[in-house]
Design a protein around this motif. Structure first.
Motif, mmCIF file in Angstrom:
data_model
loop_
_atom_site.group_PDB
_atom_site.id
_atom_site.type_symbol
_atom_site.label_atom_id
_atom_site.label_comp_id
_atom_site.label_asym_id
_atom_site.label_seq_id
_atom_site.Cartn_x
_atom_site.Cartn_y
_atom_site.Cartn_z
ATOM 1 N N HIS A 65 40.194 44.985 35.279
ATOM 2 C CA HIS A 65 39.636 43.891 36.225
ATOM 3 C C HIS A 65 39.086 44.374 37.333
ATOM 4 N N ARG A 66 38.541 45.602 37.751
ATOM 5 C CA ARG A 66 37.395 46.048 38.734
ATOM 6 C C ARG A 66 35.760 45.555 37.207
ATOM 7 N N GLU A 69 34.654 41.984 37.724
ATOM 8 C CA GLU A 69 34.136 41.686 38.890
ATOM 9 C C GLU A 69 32.893 41.248 39.376
#
Length: 266
Positions: A65-66, A69
């Protein structure tokens, strides 16, 4: 201690300009405040792992997820293929040094050696589940852990470097430097980062030793930096403030949260 996670980020940021075309073996040429420095995948992954361990999140899911980003931070090929899938994929057996550059939170937060090994393994296995990938993460985290708990350099050399990388035990920085080249493997990065720490005189010196090996400069400094901070308990204020101008807001917030979390575990 404050700014624990920044000890990795500063190493990463400082080493980035010297990673590829501008690699150097000249210690005096290394500028830790180089105008072209910035954070890379090393820092994104470090903060993602710290966030997951601190909050009991799934490490693989949070990494995925990170990092999605922040997609343009220089991820390795295997990790990028893992990252661009529609969902989290199984680990791909890497023994790259990516497992060691993202593990510092395990060393800072662990309350026992066994917990440190467990936490370090958890940060490695989502992608770097090769035995050498796991070993690299564990060894790097243990150095930071032992430094946080007052062990001296002789103890670390005997109980981490000798145990995990015995063929490097008798080698010195001066012996390694002339022929050292770029490597993204744990086997040729983690023991070298440990030696940079062992032969350093302070945090900034440790980073400059790591960067001036002429290898994978940002990752070597990202691995060695937390070891040095855990041992010396100090980082130059100008490096701290410079790093804070580079990092994303979520990283700055997490840095403060992580410091509070670690302090609360004592």
């Amino acid at each position: 201690m404050k700014n624990l996670l920044l000890s990795e980020a500063i190493g990463d940021i400082s080493g980035k300009p010297y990673e590829f075309h501008y690699r150097t073996k000249n210690y005096d040429a290394v500028n830790l405040l180089h105008p072209k420095n910035d954070y890379t995948d090393d820092t994104v992954c470090t903060f993602a792992c710290a966030e997951a361990l601190m909050n009991g999140l799934d490490v693989a899911q949070n990494l995925w997820h990170r990092c999605r980003e922040e997609p343009y931070r220089g991820y390795g090929g295997g990790f990028m293929r893992w990252l661009t899938g529609r969902e989290v994929k199984p680990a791909y057996g890497s023994y790259g040094n990516g497992s060691a550059m993202r593990v510092s939170s395990a060393g800072f937060m662990a309350q026992s050696e066994s917990e440190c090994i467990d936490l370090a393994t958890k940060t490695a296995v989502p992608t770097h589940n090769h035995p050498e990938g796991i070993k690299g993460a564990v060894a790097a985290a243990l150095v930071t852990f032992h430094c946080m708990h007052g062990k001296d350099k002789d103890y670390i050399k005997e109980n981490v470097l000798k145990q995990y990388y015995p063929s490097w035990y008798s080698r010195t920085y001066a012996d390694i430097k002339p022929d050292y080249d770029f490597s993204e493997t744990c086997q040729l990065t983690v023991p070298v980062a440990i030696i940079c720490f062992l032969e350093s005189k302070d945090y900034a010196d440790c980073l400059k030793l790591a960067i001036s090996l002429g290898g994978d400069a940002d990752t070597l400094a990202a691995i060695a930096g937390p070891m040095a901070y855990a041992y010396y308990k100090e980082m130059p204020e100008d490096l701290i403030q410079h790093a804070k101008t580079k990092l994303s807001d979520w990283m700055l917030d997490l840095s403060d949260q992580f410091d509070t979390f670690v302090e609360g575990r004592k």
